[in-house]
Design a protein around this motif. Sequence first.
Motif, short mmCIF file in Angstrom:
data_model
loop_
_atom_site.label_atom_id
_atom_site.label_comp_id
_atom_site.label_asym_id
_atom_site.label_seq_id
_atom_site.Cartn_x
_atom_site.Cartn_y
_atom_site.Cartn_z
N LEU A 260 0.84 -1.17 -0.10
CA LEU A 260 -0.07 -0.13 0.08
C LEU A 260 1.01 1.25 -0.04
N PHE A 261 1.34 1.70 -1.07
CA PHE A 261 2.04 2.83 -1.33
C PHE A 261 1.20 4.11 -1.24
N LEU A 262 1.93 5.24 -0.90
CA LEU A 262 1.04 6.59 -0.88
C LEU A 262 0.62 7.08 -2.08
N GLN A 263 -0.32 7.89 -2.28
CA GLN A 263 -0.75 8.21 -3.46
C GLN A 263 -1.10 9.79 -3.35
N PRO A 264 -1.00 10.63 -4.51
CA PRO A 264 -1.40 12.03 -4.32
C PRO A 264 -2.68 12.07 -3.82
N GLY A 265 -2.92 13.05 -2.76
CA GLY A 265 -4.09 13.49 -2.08
C GLY A 265 -4.19 12.59 -0.60
N ASP A 266 -3.30 11.65 -0.35
CA ASP A 266 -3.15 10.78 0.95
C ASP A 266 -2.89 11.68 2.03
#
Length: 287
Positions: A260-266
Amino acid sequence: MRLVRFDSAQGVRLGVMRGDEVVPLDSLADRYPTMLAVIADGAEALEAIATLRDSGAAGLSLGDVSLLAPIERPGKYLAIGMNYRKHIEEAKRLGVATPTNQFWFNKQTSCIVGPYADTDPGVSKALDYEVELGVVIGKPAKHVTADQSRDHIFGYVVCNDVSARDWQQHSPTFTMGKSFDTHGPIGPWIVTADEVADPHTLGLRSYVNGELRQDGNTEQLVYNIWDQIAYLSTAFTLDPGDLIATGTPDGVGVARQPPLFLQPGDVVRCEVEQIGAIENRVIAPAA
């Protein structure tokens, strides 16, 4: 005490928290123009700051200021890898060998940003989070013993050791994947060492978009803080203002199935008991 750096209409200044307000250290600015100067002067500086805080000097609402990284630019930012047993176990499942010694790497100090600053993934497609207790060195430490280590601590901060996992393996030192610009949020303030009776009993947690991802306690450290300082000071001098990230518990994104990698908006929130919390939003990579 909780010491801060902040920006406001009058520019960047130092301050001390008094309840929920910031008392600017303007009257001490000639003696202490930077947080590094405060740290270097140690007890004398803290006495002067406490006197100002308790003098009835006017304070500013937290809502009227922007908190910055509480240290301008430490000389060194050092971080230890795989220092919680459950984190070692999740690393093993990824094929990472268990270190036989304390496993240290550098985060370039240019990665440091404030407690609420945005996180830019840069070119990374595998952005991860790591909540950690940060230690700020107060007095020079060289060849100190574990028993002496506590005397060399100025205070504590919350750290998010943001990690570009796809770049972490580009070099055996991890430096490339640990040092992207904006990948070192710290804060929200420095809690001075006298405020923390035992740094080895502190809960620490990370959340992504409100979902609990990490939940550990510094009592689970493989190498405690005293041992870390003793080990590092065997090789080189730790200077006032140097920052040490003491390790992260299990629950990192790369170890989840699937990852579960970070995504824009997280939004990543990192909390350490008695110290505080920082919160950083991941933005779209800069063009």
